[in-house]
Design an enzyme around this catalytic site. Structure first.
Site, PDB file in Angstrom:
ATOM      1  N   TYR A   1      15.039 -29.112  -3.401  1.00 45.00           N
ATOM      2  CA  TYR A   1      16.460 -29.412  -3.100  1.00 45.00           C
ATOM      3  C   TYR A   1      16.608 -30.140  -1.765  1.00 45.00           C
ATOM      4  CZ  TYR A   1      16.729 -25.178  -6.053  1.00 45.00           C
ATOM      5  OH  TYR A   1      16.559 -24.218  -7.012  1.00 45.00           O
TER       6      TYR A   1
ATOM      7  N   CYS B   1      -1.795 -30.112  -2.288  1.00 41.56           N
ATOM      8  CA  CYS B   1      -2.216 -31.519  -2.452  1.00 41.56           C
ATOM      9  C   CYS B   1      -1.076 -32.428  -2.920  1.00 41.56           C
ATOM     10  CB  CYS B   1      -3.323 -31.560  -3.484  1.00 41.56           C
ATOM     11  SG  CYS B   1      -2.779 -30.800  -5.019  1.00 41.56           S
ATOM     12  N   GLU B   2       0.087 -32.330  -2.285  1.00 40.15           N
ATOM     13  CA  GLU B   2       1.216 -33.190  -2.673  1.00 40.15           C
ATOM     14  C   GLU B   2       1.993 -33.562  -1.425  1.00 40.15           C
ATOM     15  OE1 GLU B   2       3.828 -32.400  -5.799  1.00 40.15           O
ATOM     16  OE2 GLU B   2       2.474 -31.064  -6.871  1.00 40.15           O
TER      17      GLU B   2
HETATM   18  N1  LLP Z   1      25.232 -15.149 -11.245  1.00 41.95           N
HETATM   19  C1  LLP Z   1      24.658 -16.077 -12.038  1.00 41.95           C
HETATM   20  C2  LLP Z   1      24.980 -16.120 -13.457  1.00 41.95           C
HETATM   21  C3  LLP Z   1      23.755 -17.008 -11.483  1.00 41.95           C
HETATM   22  O1  LLP Z   1      23.198 -17.932 -12.263  1.00 41.95           O
HETATM   23  C4  LLP Z   1      23.454 -16.962 -10.089  1.00 41.95           C
HETATM   24  C5  LLP Z   1      22.510 -17.917  -9.481  1.00 41.95           C
HETATM   25  C6  LLP Z   1      24.070 -15.946  -9.323  1.00 41.95           C
HETATM   26  C7  LLP Z   1      24.960 -15.063  -9.925  1.00 41.95           C
HETATM   27  C8  LLP Z   1      23.815 -15.788  -7.855  1.00 41.95           C
HETATM   28  O2  LLP Z   1      24.227 -16.900  -7.145  1.00 41.95           O
HETATM   29  P1  LLP Z   1      24.224 -16.883  -5.532  1.00 41.95           P
HETATM   30  O3  LLP Z   1      25.257 -15.892  -5.062  1.00 41.95           O
HETATM   31  O4  LLP Z   1      22.856 -16.480  -5.099  1.00 41.95           O
HETATM   32  O5  LLP Z   1      24.555 -18.277  -5.154  1.00 41.95           O
HETATM   33  N2  LLP Z   1      17.219 -21.560  -6.591  1.00 41.95           N
HETATM   34  C9  LLP Z   1      18.444 -22.065  -6.024  1.00 41.95           C
HETATM   35  C10 LLP Z   1      19.630 -21.218  -6.413  1.00 41.95           C
HETATM   36  C11 LLP Z   1      19.808 -21.041  -7.901  1.00 41.95           C
HETATM   37  C12 LLP Z   1      20.968 -20.156  -8.269  1.00 41.95           C
HETATM   38  C13 LLP Z   1      20.928 -19.766  -9.693  1.00 41.95           C
HETATM   39  N3  LLP Z   1      21.964 -18.876 -10.116  1.00 41.95           N
HETATM   40  C14 LLP Z   1      18.270 -22.177  -4.510  1.00 41.95           C
HETATM   41  O6  LLP Z   1      17.192 -21.881  -4.005  1.00 41.95           O
HETATM   42  O7  LLP Z   1      19.187 -22.635  -3.821  1.00 41.95           O
END
Ligand code: LLP
Length: 421
Positions: free
Chosen positions: A321, A348-349
């Site tokens: 990201y 290695c990237e």
């Molecule tokens: N509920 C659902 C249905 C979700 O899909 C997610 C996150 C959450 C709650 C929690 O969202 P939060 O409060 O943490 O924003 N890997 C990415 C973030 C992906 C989020 C996926 N869904 C990152 O590192 O920024």
């Protein structure tokens, strides 16, 4: 360079502390890379969220995809949180922690029959359905088990969360949920679906959202739907607002959870139903760091590189990201000049970096650095790429710490490949 000191991480006598423990001490005990979390940060953030909505009936379901370590889940459930799970694996984790199934809800745009079956067998509080086909399948599986599944429909409100496109989920173009028209049509099928009870309506418009407006806009659309359903004689027990509240990583101006509540409460109060929230990042991102060690300083042409012992396989966010994470020394040394360098890992990237053109104090071989704001979506997105072992995880509570997940051993890397062909 500037130092980032979120609650429970601060410098004292040139040492970075997590709560009352110098990070250097943990590093000398257990080595690096390692995730280090502050338990009291997690607890305070949960309490702050809970308090902000005290005027209405509400439940917080910690979104454990953001960090599914058993002890992290337990930290939240011990103080009253429910858990939002997104797969069979996460559900099994919540059950292993001993969470009451009536405090577990299940998300997921592509649940398998096995996942749905397990959720119904265990009597989860609700399953969030995301398509007509899924609703029929849930009904069928519930019938075969002679049970009634409690189901919410996830609505895609077509609202721009103004976040990174990979983590924006509430736009018409995204794969998540169903549009409001379809949701209405599906709710009206209740009488034909004998093994489903529609209990709620759900949304999740994205992650790392730093303005309240998209939440308000989406909540308005969903409350109109709830009112419309009421006039049809369909009464829902809850509205699930999802997660998505952003955290400060660099210098983003985020909103306070109190302002979030103030913007939503007038609307939510009118609905007379239980309101669910599924925060992940907000509760934990700034309660964790990734500890890493400097391996080498090098110069390619005119460019400085600091090569560290953690890599994109440990913390993927900068690579996929272009996410910003502060990086700072664990021990501040006097008379060190700031340099501008790329901070990179051993994989290695060229995509294996934590920061580009970053101003940082000159750091030498063997010295530790802290990659800040790594509590959420760090370890759960770690992999074994380059056959690297995943890091240890540590939970600090005051002056003490516990290893809540040990560093993988080399046996971990081989155990599911028992035989050579
Ligand atoms: N509920 C659902 C249905 C979700 O899909 C997610 C996150 C959450 C709650 C929690 O969202 P939060 O409060 O943490 O924003 N890997 C990415 C973030 C992906 C989020 C996926 N869904 C990152 O590192 O920024």
């Amino acid at each position: 360079m500037e130092y980032f000191e979120p609650d429970y991480f601060h410098y004292k006598n040139n040492q970075l502390y997590c709560e009352e423990l110098p990070v250097q001490e943990i590093a000398e005990d257990i080595g690096s890379p390692a995730y280090i979390y502050s338990k009291n940060y997690f607890i305070d953030r949960y309490k702050e969220f809970d308090e902000a909505f005290k005027e209405i009936k509400h439940t917080i379901f910690y979104a454990c995809k953001s960090n599914f370590n058993l002890s992290v889940i337990k930290t939240f459930t011990d103080i009253g949180s429910g858990v939002d799970v997104n797969s069979e694996g996460e559900l099994l984790r919540a059950l292993k922690v001993g969470v009451d199934p009536q405090k577990i809800i299940m998300s997921g745009v592509g649940k398998t029959s096995e996942e749905i079956k397990l959720a119904i067998e265990k009597d989860l509080l609700m399953i969030k359905a995301e398509s007509e086909e899924e609703i029929f399948l849930i009904n069928e599986i519930a019938a075969s088990l002679n049970k009634t599944a409690r189901v919410a429909i996830r609505v895609n409100p077509d609202v721009d969360a103004q976040t990174h496109p990979y983590i924006s989920t509430g736009l018409a173009e995204n794969k998540f949920g169903v549009d409001t028209e379809t949701a209405l049509k599906l709710f009206r099928k209740q009488k034909d679906l004998k093994n489903i009870k529609f209990t709620g309506i759900d949304m999740h418009i994205g992650s790392q959202i730093i303005k309240v407006e998209p939440f308000v806009e989406a909540a308005k659309k969903l409350s109109e739907l709830i009112l419309q359903l009421k006039s049809d004689g369909i009464f829902l027990e809850h509205l699930d607002m999802g997660g998505g509240v952003g955290s400060t990583y660099n210098n983003e101006k985020t909103f306070a959870v109190k302002d979030f509540a103030n913007a939503l409460l007038p609307l939510l109060k009118k609905l007379e139903c239980d309101v669910f929230f599924e925060p992940g990042r907000y509760l934990i991102a700034n309660g964790g760091i990734l500890l890493t060690k400097v391996l080498y300083n090098k110069k390619n042409h005119d460019k400085n590189f600091i090569v560290v012992d953690s890599a994109m396989n440990d913390l993927l966010r900068p690579s996929i990201y272009s996410a910003y994470h502060h990086i700072q020394p664990v021990v501040l040394k006097n008379n060190r000049k700031d340099i501008v360098a790329d901070i990179v890992g051993p994989v290695c990237e060229s995509g294996d970096f934590f920061a580009k053109k970053r101003e940082i104090a000159q750091s030498n071989h063997g010295e530790y650095l802290a990659i800040m704001s790594a509590g959420a979506y760090g370890m759960p997105m770690a992999s074994n790429y380059n056959s690297r072992r995943r890091p240890a995880e540590v939970l600090v509570d005051g002056k003490n710490y516990k290893i809540i997940r040990s560093r993988e051993t080399f046996d971990h890397l081989f155990f599911d490949e028992p035989e050579l062909i």
